[in-house]
Design an enzyme around this catalytic site. Structure first.
Site, PDB file in Angstrom:
ATOM      1  N   GLU A   7     -19.101 -94.003  30.603  1.00  0.00           N
ATOM      2  CA  GLU A   7     -19.259 -93.352  31.916  1.00  0.00           C
ATOM      3  C   GLU A   7     -20.104 -94.185  32.880  1.00  0.00           C
ATOM      4  O   GLU A   7     -21.182 -93.770  33.291  1.00  0.00           O
ATOM      5  CB  GLU A   7     -19.950 -91.990  31.723  1.00  0.00           C
ATOM      6  CG  GLU A   7     -19.264 -91.065  30.771  1.00  0.00           C
ATOM      7  CD  GLU A   7     -20.081 -89.809  30.473  1.00  0.00           C
ATOM      8  OE1 GLU A   7     -21.322 -89.835  30.615  1.00  0.00           O
ATOM      9  OE2 GLU A   7     -19.483 -88.809  30.097  1.00  0.00           O
ATOM     10  N   PRO A   8     -19.637 -95.358  33.276  1.00  0.00           N
ATOM     11  CA  PRO A   8     -20.442 -96.161  34.202  1.00  0.00           C
ATOM     12  C   PRO A   8     -20.399 -95.613  35.626  1.00  0.00           C
ATOM     13  O   PRO A   8     -19.349 -95.184  36.108  1.00  0.00           O
ATOM     14  CB  PRO A   8     -19.763 -97.537  34.149  1.00  0.00           C
ATOM     15  CG  PRO A   8     -18.333 -97.227  33.824  1.00  0.00           C
ATOM     16  CD  PRO A   8     -18.360 -96.007  32.932  1.00  0.00           C
ATOM     17  N   GLY A   9     -21.523 -95.608  36.287  1.00  0.00           N
ATOM     18  CA  GLY A   9     -21.566 -95.221  37.703  1.00  0.00           C
ATOM     19  C   GLY A   9     -22.051 -96.390  38.533  1.00  0.00           C
ATOM     20  O   GLY A   9     -21.314 -97.020  39.280  1.00  0.00           O
ATOM     21  N   ARG A  10     -23.339 -96.728  38.345  1.00  0.00           N
ATOM     22  CA  ARG A  10     -23.993 -97.786  39.106  1.00  0.00           C
ATOM     23  C   ARG A  10     -23.215 -99.112  39.066  1.00  0.00           C
ATOM     24  O   ARG A  10     -23.047 -99.755  40.099  1.00  0.00           O
ATOM     25  CB  ARG A  10     -25.386 -98.007  38.493  1.00  0.00           C
ATOM     26  CG  ARG A  10     -26.254 -98.993  39.227  1.00  0.00           C
ATOM     27  CD  ARG A  10     -27.456 -99.378  38.329  1.00  0.00           C
ATOM     28  NE  ARG A  10     -28.086 -98.236  37.726  1.00  0.00           N
ATOM     29  CZ  ARG A  10     -29.098 -97.560  38.250  1.00  0.00           C
ATOM     30  NH1 ARG A  10     -29.604 -97.933  39.399  1.00  0.00           N
ATOM     31  NH2 ARG A  10     -29.613 -96.525  37.610  1.00  0.00           N
TER      32      ARG A  10
ATOM     33  N   ARG B 288     -34.812 -94.812  46.501  1.00  0.00           N
ATOM     34  CA  ARG B 288     -34.976 -95.450  45.190  1.00  0.00           C
ATOM     35  C   ARG B 288     -36.262 -96.287  45.043  1.00  0.00           C
ATOM     36  O   ARG B 288     -36.899 -96.228  43.984  1.00  0.00           O
ATOM     37  CB  ARG B 288     -33.738 -96.285  44.843  1.00  0.00           C
ATOM     38  CG  ARG B 288     -32.459 -95.442  44.825  1.00  0.00           C
ATOM     39  CD  ARG B 288     -31.262 -96.165  44.226  1.00  0.00           C
ATOM     40  NE  ARG B 288     -31.469 -96.417  42.824  1.00  0.00           N
ATOM     41  CZ  ARG B 288     -31.785 -97.589  42.320  1.00  0.00           C
ATOM     42  NH1 ARG B 288     -31.890 -98.635  43.092  1.00  0.00           N
ATOM     43  NH2 ARG B 288     -31.978 -97.723  41.029  1.00  0.00           N
TER      44      ARG B 288
ATOM     45  N   TYR C 120     -38.421 -95.009  42.000  1.00  0.00           N
ATOM     46  CA  TYR C 120     -38.390 -95.813  40.765  1.00  0.00           C
ATOM     47  C   TYR C 120     -39.055 -97.176  40.904  1.00  0.00           C
ATOM     48  O   TYR C 120     -38.985 -97.991  39.984  1.00  0.00           O
ATOM     49  CB  TYR C 120     -36.936 -96.054  40.313  1.00  0.00           C
ATOM     50  CG  TYR C 120     -36.033 -94.855  40.422  1.00  0.00           C
ATOM     51  CD1 TYR C 120     -36.212 -93.743  39.593  1.00  0.00           C
ATOM     52  CD2 TYR C 120     -34.981 -94.832  41.332  1.00  0.00           C
ATOM     53  CE1 TYR C 120     -35.381 -92.646  39.695  1.00  0.00           C
ATOM     54  CE2 TYR C 120     -34.141 -93.735  41.434  1.00  0.00           C
ATOM     55  CZ  TYR C 120     -34.351 -92.643  40.621  1.00  0.00           C
ATOM     56  OH  TYR C 120     -33.531 -91.564  40.729  1.00  0.00           O
TER      57      TYR C 120
ATOM     58  N   CYS D 114     -42.044 -90.510  58.103  1.00  0.00           N
ATOM     59  CA  CYS D 114     -43.465 -90.211  58.216  1.00  0.00           C
ATOM     60  C   CYS D 114     -44.135 -90.165  56.857  1.00  0.00           C
ATOM     61  O   CYS D 114     -44.638 -89.125  56.433  1.00  0.00           O
ATOM     62  CB  CYS D 114     -43.647 -88.897  58.961  1.00  0.00           C
ATOM     63  SG  CYS D 114     -42.943 -89.015  60.604  1.00  0.00           S
ATOM     64  N   GLU D 115     -44.106 -91.266  56.153  1.00  0.00           N
ATOM     65  CA  GLU D 115     -44.745 -91.393  54.840  1.00  0.00           C
ATOM     66  C   GLU D 115     -45.153 -92.842  54.667  1.00  0.00           C
ATOM     67  O   GLU D 115     -44.327 -93.737  54.898  1.00  0.00           O
ATOM     68  CB  GLU D 115     -43.740 -91.125  53.710  1.00  0.00           C
ATOM     69  CG  GLU D 115     -43.077 -89.806  53.759  1.00  0.00           C
ATOM     70  CD  GLU D 115     -43.339 -88.974  52.523  1.00  0.00           C
ATOM     71  OE1 GLU D 115     -43.916 -89.490  51.557  1.00  0.00           O
ATOM     72  OE2 GLU D 115     -42.966 -87.807  52.571  1.00  0.00           O
TER      73      GLU D 115
ATOM     74  N   TYR E 156     -26.431 -94.488  44.157  1.00  0.00           N
ATOM     75  CA  TYR E 156     -27.624 -93.620  44.168  1.00  0.00           C
ATOM     76  C   TYR E 156     -28.480 -93.795  45.414  1.00  0.00           C
ATOM     77  O   TYR E 156     -29.670 -93.533  45.384  1.00  0.00           O
ATOM     78  CB  TYR E 156     -28.480 -93.850  42.915  1.00  0.00           C
ATOM     79  CG  TYR E 156     -27.749 -93.574  41.632  1.00  0.00           C
ATOM     80  CD1 TYR E 156     -27.372 -92.284  41.288  1.00  0.00           C
ATOM     81  CD2 TYR E 156     -27.410 -94.615  40.764  1.00  0.00           C
ATOM     82  CE1 TYR E 156     -26.689 -92.030  40.114  1.00  0.00           C
ATOM     83  CE2 TYR E 156     -26.727 -94.372  39.583  1.00  0.00           C
ATOM     84  CZ  TYR E 156     -26.363 -93.073  39.270  1.00  0.00           C
ATOM     85  OH  TYR E 156     -25.688 -92.822  38.104  1.00  0.00           O
TER      86      TYR E 156
HETATM   87  N1  LLP Z   1     -23.296 -90.213  32.383  1.00  0.00           N
HETATM   88  C1  LLP Z   1     -24.302 -89.331  32.477  1.00  0.00           C
HETATM   89  C2  LLP Z   1     -24.278 -88.140  31.640  1.00  0.00           C
HETATM   90  C3  LLP Z   1     -25.351 -89.557  33.371  1.00  0.00           C
HETATM   91  O1  LLP Z   1     -26.349 -88.685  33.454  1.00  0.00           O
HETATM   92  C4  LLP Z   1     -25.341 -90.711  34.190  1.00  0.00           C
HETATM   93  C5  LLP Z   1     -26.415 -90.981  35.147  1.00  0.00           C
HETATM   94  C6  LLP Z   1     -24.251 -91.606  34.074  1.00  0.00           C
HETATM   95  C7  LLP Z   1     -23.260 -91.322  33.146  1.00  0.00           C
HETATM   96  C8  LLP Z   1     -24.127 -92.844  34.907  1.00  0.00           C
HETATM   97  O2  LLP Z   1     -25.186 -93.705  34.733  1.00  0.00           O
HETATM   98  P1  LLP Z   1     -25.140 -95.153  35.422  1.00  0.00           P
HETATM   99  O3  LLP Z   1     -24.022 -95.942  34.769  1.00  0.00           O
HETATM  100  O4  LLP Z   1     -24.881 -94.971  36.848  1.00  0.00           O
HETATM  101  O5  LLP Z   1     -26.476 -95.732  35.158  1.00  0.00           O
HETATM  102  N2  LLP Z   1     -30.842 -92.006  40.432  1.00  0.00           N
HETATM  103  C9  LLP Z   1     -31.091 -93.022  39.429  1.00  0.00           C
HETATM  104  C10 LLP Z   1     -30.048 -93.026  38.339  1.00  0.00           C
HETATM  105  C11 LLP Z   1     -29.886 -91.695  37.672  1.00  0.00           C
HETATM  106  C12 LLP Z   1     -28.793 -91.690  36.644  1.00  0.00           C
HETATM  107  C13 LLP Z   1     -28.452 -90.304  36.244  1.00  0.00           C
HETATM  108  N3  LLP Z   1     -27.396 -90.204  35.293  1.00  0.00           N
HETATM  109  C14 LLP Z   1     -31.192 -94.380  40.115  1.00  0.00           C
HETATM  110  O6  LLP Z   1     -31.069 -94.432  41.338  1.00  0.00           O
HETATM  111  O7  LLP Z   1     -31.421 -95.374  39.464  1.00  0.00           O
END
Ligand code: LLP
Length: 444
Positions: free
Chosen positions: A301-304, A340, A344, A371-372, A401
């Site tokens: 499940e890649p997102g980033r 971010r 982080y 304003c921070e 993100y």
């Molecule tokens: N699967 C599940 C169940 C997740 O909770 C997440 C991310 C992903 C897949 C995708 O993860 P990725 O491949 O994108 O790393 N807001 C944070 C990242 C939070 C990720 C939350 N879950 C940031 O900006 O770094």
């Protein structure tokens, strides 16, 4: 608009190594992404503006398909979602991971096949579950014991819903404490070591309305090493074998989540996807052989890593001032479009675009307009010494993100997203205006 012939352009290297592969240098210090000049985007759509390279997103989807030909690859929608994104991901053959009725409805109404969608969430609302069942999502990932009876009841006596169980494998990984999700000190999943995962599996197997297809884990985000995934696979295979021994059931799927790390600044390591694919296949094969299990279908499940490097944020400098030892370069966006760095401590590499600079570099801190004091986009970066109001700053690796976590702070309004591809640009998401704020303000 200036168009650029993309054929035979080498992938950007050196200082542009984290930029989209389509990035090219234009005269007068300008850059083109997807064949479109960034200064022209800034002039036409105003700033701040987010540019999303369709070719980069599609290319990254294909890289995943090629590296994991036997796996099911789900794009994690929380990184960034829009209807165009839904279409690109669908056309490239990926599935979707969503975590709310909102993400789910947007995807399905944009034409995404619901059976290729997986619903997550540590606290699913009645609306989430209702939408999932009404729209027919492929699988729901169970994250707490109380969901088992709730989902079974909502399915009703005639129905059957595929589910998975989110397991905490006890592996710590990820780029920051707030995004490490593989150990027991955080809110997601059911523990392997205290037996909660095993109890949940037993209860689900006792529910005729639920069909348990497999186990899920997501150990964290922005992970740049393969090893934590292999440790997690070993533990997950151990649990699959335990389930087979206890219940005589061999689960056909293993979802190892996302978390694949990327470089935000030149020289920063990204997770090696080929090494990950090879390692996961070997570990899964060996573990299953040793346990006498047939190898489950791998899900990731890649997102980033799909959308992050495809985005570039373009800001205009509003003010430059020296305070004590520091030079602050203030731009027209900040915390509300990119929380971010504040959340982080992530470091970005902004770059001046749109003019040649004769001046040497000096260290400056790029701040937002909110304003921070914590509204810092990039602390202590090298920028041309003559940076001044009216200049454009572009921040690469802005696709994941940032806008999905954007806020309405100070009523600045969220920036538009403009997609670029083969020399043309179009608006995917328009700028949020004062009218948007006013329209939802229905009190008096
Ligand atoms: N699967 C599940 C169940 C997740 O909770 C997440 C991310 C992903 C897949 C995708 O993860 P990725 O491949 O994108 O790393 N807001 C944070 C990242 C939070 C990720 C939350 N879950 C940031 O900006 O770094």
């Amino acid at each position: 608009m200036t168009t650029v012939d993309l054929s035979e352009i080498p992938a950007p290297a050196g200082e542009l190594s984290v930029w989209p592969a389509s990035t090219t240098r234009l005269p007068h210090g300008d850059l083109a992404v997807g064949g479109v000049s960034l200064t022209e985007v800034a002039e036409r759509f105003d700033t701040p503006v987010y540019v999303l390279d369709e070719g980069e997103v599609r290319g990254r989807c294909r890289t995943y398909r090629d590296a994991f030909p036997d796996a099911e690859v789900l794009y994690a929608a929380k990184a960034f979602l829009s209807r165009a994104m839904v279409r690109w991901v669908e056309e490239e053959g990926l599935g979707l991971d969503v975590c709310s009725a909102g993400e789910l409805e947007l995807a399905v109404t944009a034409g995404f096949p619901p059976e290729r969608i997986v619903l997550h969430g540590n606290a699913k609302s009645p609306r989430d579950i209702e939408a999932a069942l009404r729209l027919g999502v492929g699988r729901i990932v169970i994250d707490s014991p109380s969901e088992i009876a709730r989902i079974a009841a909502a399915v009703g006596p005639e129905g059957r819903q595929k589910v998975m169980v989110r397991v905490v494998p006890g592996v710590s990984a990820g780029g920051h404490d707030k995004i490490r999700t593989g150990t027991e000190d955080q809110k997601f999943g059911l523990s392997l070591t205290d037996g909660s995962a095993q109890d949940a599996v037993a209860r689900i197997l006792g529910q005729p309305q639920l069909e348990l297809t497999g186990l899920h884990c997501h150990i964290g985000s922005q992970i740049t090493e393969v090893e934590p995934y292999l440790v997690a696979v070993r533990r997950m295979v151990g649990l699959l074998a335990g389930i087979r021994d206890a219940h005589g059931v061999v689960l056909p799927e293993l979802d190892m989540g996302g978390g694949h790390g990327i470089g935000y600044r030149p020289g920063e390591a990204a997770l090696d996807l080929t090494a990950l694919a090879r390692g996961l296949r070997a570990e899964l094969g060996a573990g299953c052989a040793a346990a006498g299990l047939s190898v489950p279908r791998l899900v990731i499940e890649p997102g980033r890593a799909v959308v992050g490097p495809a985005g570039v944020a373009v800001y205009r400098v509003l003010a430059v001032k020296r305070t004590g030892e520091k030079v602050f370069v203030a731009v027209d966006g900040g915390l509300s479009d990119n929380p971010r760095p504040a959340l982080y401590g992530v470091r970005y590499a902004p770059r001046l675009i749109g003019r040649h600079c004769a001046a040497g570099a000096r260290t400056a801190t790029v701040v937002g307009r909110h304003c921070e004091a914590g509204d810092v986009l990039a602390a202590d970066v090298e920028l041309p010494g003559d940076v001044h109001p009216g200049d454009l700053l572009a921040v690469p690796v802005a696709g994941a993100y940032q806008l999905s976590m954007a806020s309405g702070y100070n009523m600045v309004g969220r920036p538009p997203v403009v997609s670029v591809h083969e020399g043309t640009s179009r608006v995917l998401l328009r700028r949020e205006t004062l009218d948007d704020f006013r329209n939802r303000d229905i009190g008096r």
